[in-house]
Every structure is written in structure tokens, then in C-alpha cells.
Write a protein that holds these residues in place. Structure first.
Motif, PDB file in Angstrom:
ATOM      1  N   SER A  62      -7.510   3.220   6.950  1.00  0.00           N
ATOM      2  CA  SER A  62      -6.925   4.088   7.982  1.00  0.00           C
ATOM      3  C   SER A  62      -7.296   5.558   7.813  1.00  0.00           C
ATOM      4  O   SER A  62      -7.543   6.264   8.800  1.00  0.00           O
ATOM      5  N   GLN A  72       0.821  -1.208   0.000  1.00  0.00           N
ATOM      6  CA  GLN A  72       0.000   0.000   0.000  1.00  0.00           C
ATOM      7  C   GLN A  72       0.856   1.260   0.000  1.00  0.00           C
ATOM      8  O   GLN A  72       1.867   1.337   0.692  1.00  0.00           O
ATOM      9  N   THR A 117       1.513   4.713   1.360  1.00  0.00           N
ATOM     10  CA  THR A 117       1.142   5.469   2.546  1.00  0.00           C
ATOM     11  C   THR A 117       0.733   6.882   2.151  1.00  0.00           C
ATOM     12  O   THR A 117       1.071   7.368   1.054  1.00  0.00           O
ATOM     13  N   ASN A 146      -7.233   2.646   2.548  1.00  0.00           N
ATOM     14  CA  ASN A 146      -6.265   1.792   3.251  1.00  0.00           C
ATOM     15  C   ASN A 146      -6.704   1.467   4.678  1.00  0.00           C
ATOM     16  O   ASN A 146      -5.870   1.228   5.557  1.00  0.00           O
TER      17      ASN A 146
END
Length: 290
Positions: free
Chosen positions: A216, A3, A5, A214
Motif C-alpha cells: 500500500s 500488519q 499500519t 504492505n
């Protein structure tokens, strides 16, 4: 998948441009540009009628970059100094290579103004490298139904490939540099993964809804609408919390000095002065007021 960031998240503030009030996620005091992307404007939704028509942009010049319009709602009339005249409808995209110079005009069609309706869209400025800033101008227009699409396993996320490539499918437009542009429609609960090249700078802009990235970061209107990714992975995941519309953009950085003034994007101040002179001398062509 590794992924990408998140480098930073930003709010899409409203700015005034003459009679037009629109969102400008960048440039801002925090995000000057996301190379190779110079500017992103989200205009509308505007209620259009004979008594109210704020988005009617008369003839104006461009040089040194590619202005791209993604129309979300309504319909616009495009005219330019190359002789093109076309109606751009919801879901359509127009990709203009300004190169050494073009004059164009756009605004709601006379029919939309007469009947009344809503107009909304995105305008994106894609930079051109120094060796392509003076190439001949070009105009491309593709209709909504002409684009390739990918559909997630859960059938809830549709990714329309405007430019570049995704999952073996290709965009409609020929681009001057390596660029991806995907319009993503996600129904509530829908999940998908978007892959892109590690050499690209990537970003995601939310037009509508709420989505988790993601697992998050959360994109939500009037909170965080823009995510810029680090170049440390090869994709990201999406989960729509509500019905959502997102624009994904990525491109290989040009890494050149940028000089801008109004409708011109060049490399030096001297080139900007030359652009203004050439426009005044008629070297970018002519377009009468409609």
C-alpha cells in the motif's frame, strides 16, 4: 501476521552541518524523535579525495546515548578516548555506548583520501534510559561478514541482523535496551516479511531504490524515504520494485523526558550543563588530533 499500519511517512530532507550536507529524516518539525531513537543522519555519497574531504570529524564528546554508524560505502578510521583505533569498512557497523562520556573522531582513512573514492553511511543515535546514562563508555565494532543473515523464500531479499533478533537469528551487538537493527538488501521483484515485537516502535528508512510496503505504501528516493509504524501489529511486508537497500529499526520506548544539546542527550537541562562542565574538565578523557 497482523500488519503494522503506517503512522506517518516522511521525506528525508537535506540539512547543512558545517561543511557537510546530509539527509536528516528526523528530527524534523514533524517528527521530533521515534523513541528510543533520537536522530538519524544519512551522509553521502561523497566523492573523497585530497582536494575534497568534507567528512572528517575531529575529536568531539558524547554523553547519555549510543551513537551507531552503519558504513555503506568506503572506509572510515575510528579513534576514541578509550584507546580504540579501528578501520570501519563498507558493511561494517560500530556501536558506541557513550554512557557517562567518550571522545571520538572519525573520517575517511588516509588511504581512501590518497587514492580517492566514495563514502556513505548512516549515523543513528539511540537513547539510554536515565539509569544507564552514566554507565561506563563502551565501543563495539563488527565486520560485515560477521553478521547473521536471513534470506527470503525467493532468494532475492537478504536481511542482515545488526542488533536484536529475526527468525531465530541474533545480532552481533549487546544493546543496553531492547532494540532491533536490520539492514535489508532486496533485488528487484524480491518479497519478504519482517517481524518485530508489538511493544516496539518501528520504522523503515530507504537508502536506495523503490519498495512497496504492505502493498500500500511506496518508499522512493526524494519522495517518501521514512515510514513510522503504529504499534498495532507484528510485522510488515516488503516488495522491491527496483534493487533496494533499507534500514529497519525498532525499539521499546523509554518514555522519559529528553533534553539535548549538541553531542549530549540527557533528561534535564542541569544534566546538560554538568556534561559540558565535565567535558571541559577532562572527565570524559582525551583524544589528540591525528
Amino acid at each position: 501476521m497482523t500488519q503494522n499500519t503506517v503512522k506517518r511517512a516522511g521525506k528525508s530532507h537535506f540539512v547543512n552541518m558545517g561543511p557537510i550536507r546530509l539527509r536528516q529524516p528526523f528530527p524534523t518539525q514533524h517528527i521530533e524523535m521515534i523513541d528510543p531513537f533520537i536522530l538519524l543522519h544519512h551522509y553521502g555519497p561523497y566523492d573523497i579525495s585530497e582536494a575534497n574531504n568534507p567528512f572528517d570529524l575531529g575529536p568531539h564528546p558524547h554523553r547519555g546515548f549510543e551513537p551507531v554508524t552503519f558504513l555503506v560505502q568506503g572506509e572510515q578510521l575510528h579513534r576514541d578516548s578509550l584507546g580504540h583505533e579501528s578501520v570501519v569498512k563498507a558493511g561494517d557497523v560500530q556501536w558506541t555506548t557513550a554512557g557517562r562520556g567518550i571522545i571520538h573522531a572519525e573520517g575517511p582513512t588516509k588511504d581512501l583520501v590518497r587514492k580517492g573514492g566514495t563514502i556513505e553511511g548512516i549515523q543513528l543515535w539511540v537513547n539510554l534510559p536515565s539509569d544507564k546514562k552514566m554507565i561506563p563508555a563502551k565501543y563495539q565494532h563488527a565486520k560485515s561478514e560477521e553478521f547473521n543473515e536471513t534470506i527470503s523464500e525467493d532468494k532475492k531479499v537478504t536481511t542482515k541482523i545488526i542488533a536484536g533478533a529475526h527468525e531465530g537469528f541474533y545480532g552481533k551487538f549487546a544493546t543496553q535496551t531492547s532494540v532491533n537493527a536490520f539492514m535489508i538488501q532486496a533485488k528487484a521483484g524480491g518479497k519478504d516479511i519482517i517481524h518485530f515485537d508489538k511493544s516496539h516502535q518501528g520504522m523503515l528508512y530507504l537508502l536506495k531504490g523503490t519498495a512497496s510496503i504492505n502493498a500500500s505504501e511506496t518508499l522512493e528516493l526524494d519522495k517518501n524515504q521514512l515510514l513510522e509504524f503504529n504499534q498495532d501489529g507484528n510485522g510488515f511486508s516488503i516488495e522491491a520494485k527496483t534493487d533496494s537497500t533499507l534500514l529497519f529499526l525498532s525499539g521499546e520506548p523509554i518514555n522519559e523526558t529528553v533534553a539535548t544539546y549538541g553531542p549530549y542527550v540527557m533528561n534535564t537541562q542541569t544534566e546538560l550543563l554538568e556534561a559540558m562542565r565535565d567535558y571541559q574538565m577532562g572527565k570524559m578523557g582525551f583524544l589528540p588530533v591525528n
